[in-house]
Design a protein around this motif. Structure first.
Motif, PDB file in Angstrom:
ATOM      1  N   GLY A 254       0.888  -1.156   0.029  1.00  0.00           N
ATOM      2  CA  GLY A 254       0.115   0.091   0.217  1.00  0.00           C
ATOM      3  C   GLY A 254       0.862   1.183  -0.050  1.00  0.00           C
ATOM      4  O   GLY A 254       0.527   2.173  -0.787  1.00  0.00           O
ATOM      5  N   ALA A 255       1.807   1.272   0.759  1.00  0.00           N
ATOM      6  CA  ALA A 255       2.901   2.309   0.789  1.00  0.00           C
ATOM      7  C   ALA A 255       3.339   2.889  -0.759  1.00  0.00           C
ATOM      8  O   ALA A 255       3.808   3.851  -1.159  1.00  0.00           O
ATOM      9  N   ALA A 256       3.653   1.420  -1.385  1.00  0.00           N
ATOM     10  CA  ALA A 256       4.393   1.569  -2.588  1.00  0.00           C
ATOM     11  C   ALA A 256       3.581   2.150  -3.580  1.00  0.00           C
ATOM     12  O   ALA A 256       3.709   3.213  -4.333  1.00  0.00           O
ATOM     13  N   ALA A 257       2.052   1.608  -3.417  1.00  0.00           N
ATOM     14  CA  ALA A 257       1.089   2.069  -4.243  1.00  0.00           C
ATOM     15  C   ALA A 257       0.837   3.790  -3.985  1.00  0.00           C
ATOM     16  O   ALA A 257       0.485   4.184  -4.976  1.00  0.00           O
ATOM     17  N   LEU A 258       0.873   4.182  -2.798  1.00  0.00           N
ATOM     18  CA  LEU A 258       0.694   5.543  -2.852  1.00  0.00           C
ATOM     19  C   LEU A 258       1.604   6.512  -3.425  1.00  0.00           C
ATOM     20  O   LEU A 258       1.362   7.358  -3.878  1.00  0.00           O
ATOM     21  N   VAL A 259       3.165   5.820  -3.326  1.00  0.00           N
ATOM     22  CA  VAL A 259       3.963   6.754  -3.795  1.00  0.00           C
ATOM     23  C   VAL A 259       3.903   6.748  -5.592  1.00  0.00           C
ATOM     24  O   VAL A 259       3.834   7.468  -6.181  1.00  0.00           O
ATOM     25  N   ILE A 260       3.513   5.462  -6.038  1.00  0.00           N
ATOM     26  CA  ILE A 260       3.237   5.327  -7.456  1.00  0.00           C
ATOM     27  C   ILE A 260       2.115   6.161  -7.965  1.00  0.00           C
ATOM     28  O   ILE A 260       2.495   6.917  -9.029  1.00  0.00           O
ATOM     29  N   GLU A 261       1.157   6.120  -7.178  1.00  0.00           N
ATOM     30  CA  GLU A 261      -0.088   7.055  -7.345  1.00  0.00           C
ATOM     31  C   GLU A 261       0.285   8.557  -7.505  1.00  0.00           C
ATOM     32  O   GLU A 261      -0.091   9.252  -8.476  1.00  0.00           O
ATOM     33  N   LYS A 262       0.895   8.818  -6.625  1.00  0.00           N
ATOM     34  CA  LYS A 262       1.278  10.342  -6.283  1.00  0.00           C
ATOM     35  C   LYS A 262       2.119  10.972  -7.563  1.00  0.00           C
ATOM     36  O   LYS A 262       2.180  11.760  -8.203  1.00  0.00           O
ATOM     37  N   VAL A 263       3.326   9.922  -7.956  1.00  0.00           N
ATOM     38  CA  VAL A 263       4.308  10.021  -8.836  1.00  0.00           C
ATOM     39  C   VAL A 263       3.430  10.290 -10.112  1.00  0.00           C
ATOM     40  O   VAL A 263       3.852  11.210 -11.068  1.00  0.00           O
ATOM     41  N   ASN A 264       2.636   9.245 -10.647  1.00  0.00           N
ATOM     42  CA  ASN A 264       1.845   9.366 -11.682  1.00  0.00           C
ATOM     43  C   ASN A 264       1.131  10.421 -11.758  1.00  0.00           C
ATOM     44  O   ASN A 264       0.814  11.095 -13.007  1.00  0.00           O
ATOM     45  N   GLY A 265       0.399  10.991 -10.607  1.00  0.00           N
ATOM     46  CA  GLY A 265      -0.568  12.028 -10.766  1.00  0.00           C
ATOM     47  C   GLY A 265       0.229  13.134 -11.045  1.00  0.00           C
ATOM     48  O   GLY A 265      -0.399  14.283 -11.514  1.00  0.00           O
ATOM     49  N   GLU A 266       1.350  13.361 -10.826  1.00  0.00           N
ATOM     50  CA  GLU A 266       2.173  14.768 -11.039  1.00  0.00           C
ATOM     51  C   GLU A 266       2.610  14.782 -12.165  1.00  0.00           C
ATOM     52  O   GLU A 266       3.214  15.774 -12.669  1.00  0.00           O
ATOM     53  N   ARG A 267       2.721  13.667 -13.150  1.00  0.00           N
ATOM     54  CA  ARG A 267       3.263  13.688 -14.324  1.00  0.00           C
ATOM     55  C   ARG A 267       2.591  14.798 -15.179  1.00  0.00           C
ATOM     56  O   ARG A 267       1.396  14.680 -15.335  1.00  0.00           O
TER      57      ARG A 267
END
Lengths: 303, 303
Positions: free
Chosen positions: B290-303
């Motif tokens: 879940g912690a990994a998913a949070l980071v991946i979502e956040k980074v994808n969201g900022e692209r």
């Protein structure tokens, strides 16, 4: 052009309200009838008759009506227009939307009454602009509506928000729902009347107002139970606001004070310090205004 | 170019897990350390050291790390990167995000551990594709995470999902939280051990496995309480799925069977017929993923 308006209807266990409401949420006309108890057909007959007479009786052109929103005390499958079940009304997988809509030539939307009360308060009442809130309606029974991120939360089957059947005293009195010690069995108008020896909830409130010690004890006990239920909601939802509506709440300050004390003492921080527990602003009109809001949203969404 | 990956960390009351996870949710490397108990600084020191060593130890270029996700057993103010409070860790308004992030030059996100476990199961585990779900983690204590319409629901202050402190027995034993008869006081690993006379929850499960009647009784009692809590969640959320995780759940079938029986008997229809109550697929890795998913979502969201 005629200003647009909406027909709203609230089918409760005791009374049925029908109203004509403009798109700003102003109630132009409202009437009440006892809800027929024998059959779904009787209810449909009453509601259909009122709906078709309402615009003309107010000198309003039928073509200016956007649609009809109906709240029902029961579990509603909104998508299919079914009342799946109802504790106090003769509905059982009743295709209410079709039964009422067929003769009307108007879009008809149906939903749970407490859910619509929540929407009513959020669009036109005390919860205007609030994104996360829970509404609890305390009358004969206890219902609930949930707003998450500004939208009604209905769950998977439309059955979400049954906070009246939240168990807070697993060894408590049995309820019709099959569980023991759910909130409805401990803090509803019926439960309060029963705890006081089989009178009505209103009579208990009246006696308490005259200083009757037993009535006061009963109300405090109900308030303590209600407080445990509210604390659970505070811990689970961390809502901005909890709105209390329904007959019992509007009448009785003793219950509310006791309930708020329990929340302040037992709910978790920071949730308990940010939540506002307030009384419904719209009273018995909350469900009607929610039904109107539902129709307005739907029609605007389709434009 | 190096394939991208994420560093995930799960700071629990007993152990701290750190892991390197690729963006498909594959755990490339995982390690565990006892969580230091004396001070927040000690925990920060451990976690910072592990994080900075992790990529190099696996032959991975630091520049391929997207960010760091950290789950903490406690109330987290995600936006400000604070651990507001924690029942079993020395955090009190601790600016954990800043304390760990300052030396790292990597984006750091922190969140509640059970919330991240819910996200982990929804992105990479048994709840893949599920829109409305509740996760309950039952270990020393009981935590919860809520997914609504495919997204984590955090509430107003980040304190939502505290389902372990839902009161189901208002006259029951007092809990550290100040309430009586909350789920954590009746069905957590600690509660089970206490009911069996002050041994550990694991010992109770072991004795029950050998046919010890008292241990079996204790587990059934915990299962009954758990069932009341689950029925409440079914009535409130009408979720597609409830995922049970944490040590107690994974070990003990008696509790689960009893809890499911209570749900089947006391939760409302149609909710109880549609909900699936299942065991976590990811086990102790749910929070990390879940912690990994949070980071991946956040980074994808900022692209």
């Amino acid at each position: 052009m005629n200003p647009k308006s909406v027909i709203a209807c609230d089918i409760g266990g005791t009374k049925t309200l029908t109203a004509l409401i403009d798109i700003e949420g102003k109630i132009l006309f409202k009437e009440r009838h006892p809800t027929p108890k024998q059959s779904a057909e009787q209810i449909v007959e009453l509601v259909s008759a009122r709906i078709s007479k309402l615009p003309g009786s107010q000198g309003i052109d039928k073509r200016s009506i956007l649609g009809v929103g109906i709240g029902v005390a029961g579990t509603v499958d909104m998508e299919n227009g079914l009342v799946v079940s109802s504790p106090h009304l003769p509905f059982k997988n009743t295709p209410l939307k079709q039964m009422i809509g067929d003769s009307l030539k108007l879009p008809v939307l149906i939903d749970n009454d407490a859910t619509l009360a929540a929407l009513g308060e959020q669009k036109f009442g005390i919860a205007k602009g609030i994104h996360n809130m829970v509404m609890m309606t305390i009358g004969t029974g206890i219902g609930g509506g949930i707003i998450i991120k500004g939208e009604i939360y209905r769950g998977t089957t439309g059955g979400a928000g049954e906070i009246g059947h939240m168990v807070i005293d697993v060894n408590g009195p049995e309820d019709d729902c099959g569980a023991r010690g759910c909130l409805e069995a401990l803090a509803s108008g019926d439960a309060i009347g029963e705890m006081a020896g089989g009178i009505s909830g209103e009579q208990v409130a009246q006696s308490a107002g005259k200083g009757d010690q037993n009535a006061l004890r009963v109300l405090k006990r109900a308030g303590k139970s209600l407080g445990a239920g509210l604390a659970n909601l505070v811990n689970i939802f961390d809502p901005e606001m909890i709105v209390l509506g329904g007959g019992v709440m509007i009448d009785d300050k003793i219950i509310i004070e006791e309930a708020k004390r329990v929340v302040a003492e037992t709910a978790l921080k920071p949730n308990r310090d940010t939540v506002r527990i307030v009384i419904s602003e719209l009273g018995e009109d909350a469900g009607l205004l929610g039904a109107a809001a539902l129709v307005i949203e739907k029609v605007n969404g389709e434009r």
